[in-house]
Design an enzyme around this catalytic site. Sequence first.
Site, PDB file in Angstrom:
ATOM      1  N   TYR A 274      54.582  18.105  64.836  1.00  0.00           N
ATOM      2  CA  TYR A 274      53.774  19.142  65.490  1.00  0.00           C
ATOM      3  C   TYR A 274      52.594  19.502  64.566  1.00  0.00           C
ATOM      4  CZ  TYR A 274      52.494  23.903  66.781  1.00  0.00           C
ATOM      5  OH  TYR A 274      51.781  25.041  67.081  1.00  0.00           O
TER       6      TYR A 274
ATOM      7  N   ARG B 234      66.788  44.101  58.957  1.00  0.00           N
ATOM      8  CA  ARG B 234      66.206  42.833  58.484  1.00  0.00           C
ATOM      9  C   ARG B 234      67.324  41.916  57.991  1.00  0.00           C
ATOM     10  NH1 ARG B 234      65.042  42.881  53.581  1.00  0.00           N
ATOM     11  NH2 ARG B 234      63.742  44.737  53.544  1.00  0.00           N
TER      12      ARG B 234
ATOM     13  N   ASP C 178      63.708  18.223  62.968  1.00  0.00           N
ATOM     14  CA  ASP C 178      63.243  19.120  64.031  1.00  0.00           C
ATOM     15  C   ASP C 178      63.787  18.578  65.353  1.00  0.00           C
ATOM     16  OD1 ASP C 178      61.779  20.334  66.096  1.00  0.00           O
ATOM     17  OD2 ASP C 178      60.009  20.619  64.846  1.00  0.00           O
TER      18      ASP C 178
ATOM     19  N   LYS D  71      60.816  26.962  72.797  1.00  0.00           N
ATOM     20  CA  LYS D  71      60.745  25.848  73.747  1.00  0.00           C
ATOM     21  C   LYS D  71      62.009  25.791  74.604  1.00  0.00           C
ATOM     22  CE  LYS D  71      56.789  25.025  71.759  1.00  0.00           C
ATOM     23  NZ  LYS D  71      56.843  25.536  70.426  1.00  0.00           N
TER      24      LYS D  71
HETATM   25  C1  LIG Z   1      58.323  20.113  67.822  1.00  0.00           C
HETATM   26  C2  LIG Z   1      57.868  21.479  67.386  1.00  0.00           C
HETATM   27  N1  LIG Z   1      58.345  22.006  66.252  1.00  0.00           N
HETATM   28  C3  LIG Z   1      57.963  23.226  65.819  1.00  0.00           C
HETATM   29  C4  LIG Z   1      57.036  23.980  66.517  1.00  0.00           C
HETATM   30  C5  LIG Z   1      56.611  25.317  65.981  1.00  0.00           C
HETATM   31  O1  LIG Z   1      57.266  26.337  66.666  1.00  0.00           O
HETATM   32  P1  LIG Z   1      56.640  27.792  66.942  1.00  0.00           P
HETATM   33  O2  LIG Z   1      55.448  27.597  67.826  1.00  0.00           O
HETATM   34  O3  LIG Z   1      57.781  28.529  67.578  1.00  0.00           O
HETATM   35  O4  LIG Z   1      56.253  28.355  65.618  1.00  0.00           O
HETATM   36  C6  LIG Z   1      56.515  23.483  67.705  1.00  0.00           C
HETATM   37  C7  LIG Z   1      55.531  24.265  68.476  1.00  0.00           C
HETATM   38  O5  LIG Z   1      54.908  23.795  69.404  1.00  0.00           O
HETATM   39  C8  LIG Z   1      56.939  22.187  68.152  1.00  0.00           C
HETATM   40  O6  LIG Z   1      56.442  21.638  69.288  1.00  0.00           O
END
Ligand SMILES: Cc1ncc(COP(=O)(O)O)c(C=O)c1O
Length: 389
Positions: A108, A56, A180, A205
């Site tokens: 998101y 971990r 992000d 992604k």
């Molecule tokens: C722009 C963006 N940030 C964060 C996330 C969250 O990521 P995760 O689905 O890996 O938890 C997503 C998920 O679709 C996203 O599109």
Amino acid sequence: MTRTSDQDLTRRLGTRAVHAGQIPDPLAGAVMTPIYQTSTYIQEGLGRHKGFEYARTRNPTREALERNVAALEGGRHGFAFGSGLAALDAVMKLLSAGDHVVSGENVYGGTHRQMTHVWTRMGMTFSFVDAAETSKIAAAVTPLTKLIYAETPTNPMMRLCDLQAAGEIAKRAGALFVVDNTFATPCFQRPLELGADLVLHSTTKYLNGHSDMVGGLLVTDRDDLAERLGFLQNSSGAVPGPFDCWLALRGVKTLALRMRQHDASGRRIAEWLTHHPKVQTVYYPGLPSHPQHDLACRQMSGFGGMISIELGSVERAKRFVERTRIFALAESLGGVESLVGHPASMTHASVPPEMRAAMGLTDSLVRLSVGIEDVEDLMADIDQALAEA
Ligand SMILES: Cc1ncc(COP(=O)(O)O)c(C=O)c1O
């Protein structure tokens, strides 16, 4: 916590993607980082070991991924998590009850849900603003503001936040600025160079790029934040397994190549869609008609493969997403294969309808994640689905 080497940070992006953070395996010299599928490590004696005690806390496969993505973002410290939202969870744990956060309203859906349904219960407060307007970010800052959070381009409205301007507001407020960078990837945008303290990724992604794992990552160049994030990563324990890290690491090696194709096809499809009679609006920062195209040209070196389109009626949107044959109807984005989604009922269903309406996220909006297939096939697929819609 792992540190990127200075040598990695001086190389160009495509080279970093393949090599940064990779150390030839000490046992056999394997060129590719092995999957260290272990929970623990033998100790030669009490307190005598190779620096690895429990998985971990440290795992060599995970650390190779952390160093690699950190180098891509131009930061010295990377932290991998079990998902993008687990990475967000660690960011929020940098704060305390009573702290205030200014966040872009168009983030998101899961990000908005975590902020409003998890962290407000822990005593934090949030102001959601249109981060495309820097003055609105500045106006929302209070003496309690400890974090400014932005996605750019946003999911799914493709709005941009002026990173340099928002970074300056955060600095003046003594708040952290977290970006992000999932949509643009470090290939096209490097927030740390523009004033961000922390970059967040859903590695699920583009970074992994093959839709076969879920993961998250944080990068910072600040030693103080790295110290705290390392503590949180180990204390909360939302770490990814070594196989998922290895998949992400393998995916990242082709990031520069893949992003070139996503970008080329994204530009071509977006431009073509602006002339399509069945499409009312195309949201894509690479289009001169995008209200922030100048900013896009300044802070991004490419525009990628995410496009949203307004089809004018929910029935038309439904027919379209159910009739594409190459674009698969699915959550997620950023893989080699093209996907189509309906944000209002899928990725952003947890966002209150009035908030969706305020940002223009209608029930007739469709989001395309343009993959790396032959672009003519993708256009033909969209065309036949629109004809039937
Ligand atoms: C722009 C963006 N940030 C964060 C996330 C969250 O990521 P995760 O689905 O890996 O938890 C997503 C998920 O679709 C996203 O599109």
